[in-house]
Structures are given as structure tokens and as C-alpha cells.
Design a protein around this motif. Structure first.
Motif, short mmCIF file in Angstrom:
data_model
loop_
_atom_site.label_atom_id
_atom_site.label_comp_id
_atom_site.label_asym_id
_atom_site.label_seq_id
_atom_site.Cartn_x
_atom_site.Cartn_y
_atom_site.Cartn_z
N ALA A 93 0.92 -1.16 -0.07
CA ALA A 93 -0.01 0.17 -0.06
C ALA A 93 0.86 1.43 0.05
CB ALA A 93 -0.85 0.08 1.31
N SER A 94 2.06 1.01 -0.26
CA SER A 94 3.04 2.28 -0.12
C SER A 94 4.21 1.91 -0.57
CB SER A 94 3.44 2.57 1.37
OG SER A 94 4.39 3.31 1.56
N ASP A 95 4.72 3.16 -1.21
CA ASP A 95 6.09 2.97 -1.93
C ASP A 95 7.19 3.46 -0.96
OD1 ASP A 95 5.05 2.23 -4.45
OD2 ASP A 95 4.57 4.34 -5.03
N THR A 96 7.10 3.67 0.26
CA THR A 96 7.96 4.26 1.25
C THR A 96 8.57 2.93 1.93
OG1 THR A 96 6.52 6.05 1.71
CG2 THR A 96 8.53 5.54 3.11
N LYS A 97 10.18 2.80 1.43
CA LYS A 97 10.63 1.61 1.66
C LYS A 97 11.12 1.70 3.32
CE LYS A 97 14.91 -1.03 0.24
NZ LYS A 97 15.99 -1.20 -0.60
N PRO A 98 11.16 0.56 4.34
CA PRO A 98 11.50 0.65 5.52
C PRO A 98 12.96 0.75 5.45
CG PRO A 98 10.06 -1.05 4.90
CD PRO A 98 10.24 -0.49 3.76
N GLU A 99 13.73 1.88 5.93
CA GLU A 99 15.09 1.78 5.74
C GLU A 99 15.64 2.03 7.12
OE1 GLU A 99 15.73 5.31 3.41
OE2 GLU A 99 15.26 4.06 1.55
N HIS A 100 15.08 2.81 8.18
CA HIS A 100 15.42 2.92 9.58
C HIS A 100 15.17 1.66 10.33
CE1 HIS A 100 16.41 6.91 8.29
NE2 HIS A 100 15.26 7.07 7.87
N PHE A 101 15.94 1.47 11.42
CA PHE A 101 15.60 0.41 12.29
C PHE A 101 14.40 0.28 12.61
CE2 PHE A 101 16.15 -1.74 16.63
CZ PHE A 101 16.24 -2.80 16.22
N MET A 102 13.56 1.65 13.13
CA MET A 102 12.41 1.42 13.80
C MET A 102 11.17 0.94 12.76
SD MET A 102 9.23 3.36 13.93
CE MET A 102 9.93 5.08 13.77
N GLU A 103 11.64 1.45 11.43
CA GLU A 103 10.57 1.35 10.32
C GLU A 103 10.57 -0.22 9.92
OE1 GLU A 103 11.21 5.63 8.18
OE2 GLU A 103 12.28 3.75 7.60
N LYS A 104 11.89 -0.73 10.03
CA LYS A 104 12.04 -2.30 9.77
C LYS A 104 11.22 -3.07 10.85
CE LYS A 104 16.53 -1.72 7.33
NZ LYS A 104 17.88 -1.85 7.21
N VAL A 105 11.26 -2.74 12.11
CA VAL A 105 10.64 -3.43 13.02
C VAL A 105 9.17 -3.28 13.04
CG1 VAL A 105 10.33 -3.49 15.74
CG2 VAL A 105 12.69 -3.15 14.64
N LEU A 106 8.81 -2.07 12.75
CA LEU A 106 7.33 -2.08 12.45
C LEU A 106 6.87 -3.04 11.38
CD1 LEU A 106 4.40 -1.02 13.08
CD2 LEU A 106 5.19 1.06 11.68
N PHE A 107 7.45 -2.96 10.14
CA PHE A 107 7.29 -3.57 8.98
C PHE A 107 7.17 -5.27 9.53
CE2 PHE A 107 8.43 -6.14 5.36
CZ PHE A 107 7.36 -5.59 4.21
N ALA A 108 8.40 -5.79 10.33
CA ALA A 108 8.15 -6.83 10.58
C ALA A 108 7.28 -7.69 11.62
CB ALA A 108 9.65 -7.30 11.18
N VAL A 109 7.05 -6.69 12.61
CA VAL A 109 6.05 -7.05 13.78
C VAL A 109 4.43 -6.81 13.39
CG1 VAL A 109 7.88 -6.73 15.47
CG2 VAL A 109 6.05 -5.07 15.24
N ASP A 110 4.15 -6.03 12.48
CA ASP A 110 2.74 -5.93 12.50
C ASP A 110 2.05 -6.95 12.08
OD1 ASP A 110 0.31 -4.66 11.66
OD2 ASP A 110 0.87 -4.04 9.62
N GLU A 111 2.52 -7.64 11.05
CA GLU A 111 1.53 -9.01 10.77
C GLU A 111 1.74 -10.29 11.67
OE1 GLU A 111 -0.26 -9.50 7.61
OE2 GLU A 111 -0.17 -7.46 7.56
N LEU A 112 3.10 -10.17 12.17
CA LEU A 112 3.36 -11.29 13.08
C LEU A 112 2.67 -11.05 14.34
CD1 LEU A 112 4.96 -13.74 13.75
CD2 LEU A 112 7.09 -12.23 14.41
N THR A 113 2.21 -9.88 14.89
CA THR A 113 1.53 -9.68 15.90
C THR A 113 0.17 -10.21 15.62
OG1 THR A 113 1.06 -7.54 15.63
CG2 THR A 113 2.83 -7.85 17.00
N GLY A 114 -0.36 -10.08 14.55
CA GLY A 114 -1.76 -10.46 14.17
C GLY A 114 -1.77 -12.12 14.25
N LEU A 115 -0.61 -12.88 13.62
CA LEU A 115 -0.55 -14.28 13.66
C LEU A 115 -0.62 -14.76 15.01
CD1 LEU A 115 -0.16 -16.79 11.81
CD2 LEU A 115 2.19 -16.45 12.45
N ILE A 116 0.31 -14.07 16.00
CA ILE A 116 0.44 -14.54 17.25
C ILE A 116 -0.62 -14.55 18.04
CG2 ILE A 116 2.01 -14.60 19.11
CD1 ILE A 116 4.35 -13.89 17.64
N GLY A 117 -1.16 -13.38 17.72
CA GLY A 117 -2.60 -13.18 18.49
C GLY A 117 -3.75 -14.00 18.20
N ALA A 118 -3.83 -14.36 16.79
CA ALA A 118 -4.73 -15.36 16.53
C ALA A 118 -4.51 -16.81 17.09
CB ALA A 118 -4.85 -15.41 15.11
N ALA A 119 -3.28 -17.02 17.26
CA ALA A 119 -2.63 -18.27 17.89
C ALA A 119 -2.91 -18.36 19.24
CB ALA A 119 -1.22 -18.58 17.67
#
Length: 193
Positions: A93-119
Motif C-alpha cells: 500500500a506504499s512506496d516508502t521503503k523501510p530503511e531506519h531500524f524502527m521502520e524495519k521493526v514495524l514492518f516485521a512485527v505488524d503482521e506477526l503480532t496478528g498471527l501470534i494473537g490469533a494463535a
């Protein structure tokens, strides 16, 4: 505005009415604060980015990330804040590439928190506390389980961080265990404000 969690929660609730979306936002907020603390970063900033990362998704799913940028700009959030929020949707939904550490963490955990929460919801306890990493791995492999949580994005997020997928899963599960009571407390408070 970047550093005001109360105002950020009010703004989130202006655009999100469904408890599911508010819970997801609070969950990502808490997980982001966990990672910020662990790595000596700004917990308030990271948490607020996590809280508002999907601000536009409930009302504007077809304009996800672009509408968020407009809303946050109008509300006075900084360019760094807006960039971080929009980077979590990179490639979808975006062309903004995660470059900074915080952006990379957000990119990584967003979907994963949903998966773990469903589990967690499938467990008798409905809690993260008694969950083990092997359960997360098993659910990750089952493509039909929580099918809306992109395994590709989670894997790409781990790669962007130069972490193994297992390391990302372990750290995120630990963040959820540490934050679970805060998430529950904040969710209850969110609906009494």
C-alpha cells in the motif's frame, strides 16, 4: 503530537470504532515500545508510530497508508513519524521503503503480532503467557490459519532486520508476553475514555 500518546489514542479512535482495530493498534504500540526499550531507542515515539500505523485502515482500506499520511500531516505529526507509518505498508500500500531500524521493526512485527494473537485465541488460556515458539512456528506453516497475516511480509521483515525468522518470532512473542497485561488494561481504558 509525535510524543503525545493520549492525543494519538483519541485520533486513532476518531477513525477506528471496531475493537479489533483498536486492540491491534495497542498491541503493536506495546510491542514497538518493547523493542525500543531493548535497543535503547525512544519508546514514546516508537509506541505512537505503532499505535497509529493503521489509523486509516478501517475507514479507508483502499487508500491505506496514503490517507494515513494526509491525516497525520493535517494533525501536525512530523515527517519522520509519517514516513515511519507509511513504510509499514511497503510493497502493498506504499512506496516508502523501510530503511531506519524502527521502520524495519514495524514492518516485521505488524503482521506477526496478528498471527501470534490469533494463535493465542485458539489456546484454552487465550494468553501469550503459556505459548511456546513451536506453536508460533506451527501456525506460521499452516497457510490457512490467520490467512490474512502475510507470511511473505513477516519473512521479508526478518530479512530486512538481518534476523532469522525464529529470532523475530521469539522476540515478538516475548514482547507480547511482557506487554499482555498492559494491552488488556489499555484496551479496557480505551473504551472508557
Amino acid at each position: 503530537m509525535d510524543r503525545n500518546p493520549v492525543k494519538s489514542l483519541e485520533l486513532l479512535k476518531k477513525y477506528n470504532k471496531e475493537p479489533f482495530h483498536i486492540k491491534h493498534a495497542i498491541t503493536v504500540d506495546e510491542v514497538m515500545k518493547y523493542f525500543a526499550e531493548k535497543h535503547g531507542e525512544d519508546e514514546v515515539f516508537w509506541g505512537n508510530v505503532g499505535l497509529l500505523h493503521d489509523i486509516d485502515f478501517e475507514e479507508y482500506p483502499e487508500e491505506h497508508c496514503s490517507k494515513a499520511a494526509a491525516i497525520l500531516k493535517e494533525e501536525g505529526y512530523s515527517e519522520d513519524f509519517i514516513r515511519a507509518v507509511t513504510s509499514h505498508g511497503y510493497g502493498i500500500a506504499s512506496d516508502t521503503k523501510p530503511e531506519h531500524f524502527m521502520e524495519k521493526v514495524l514492518f516485521a512485527v505488524d503482521e506477526l503480532t496478528g498471527l501470534i494473537g490469533a494463535a493465542a485465541l485458539m489456546r484454552p488460556s487465550k494468553s501469550f503467557q503459556d505459548m511456546e515458539i513451536k506453536s508460533v512456528k506451527k501456525k506460521f506453516k499452516d497457510k490457512k490459519f490467520a490467512a490474512g497475516c502475510s507470511r511473505e511480509v513477516i519473512s521479508e521483515g526478518a530479512d530486512r532486520l538481518n534476523w532469522s525468522l525464529e529470532e523475530l518470532m521469539k522476540e515478538t512473542l516475548e514482547a507480547l508476553k511482557v506487554s499482555e497485561s498492559n494491552i488488556d488494561h489499555r484496551l479496557k481504558a480505551a473504551f472508557t475514555l
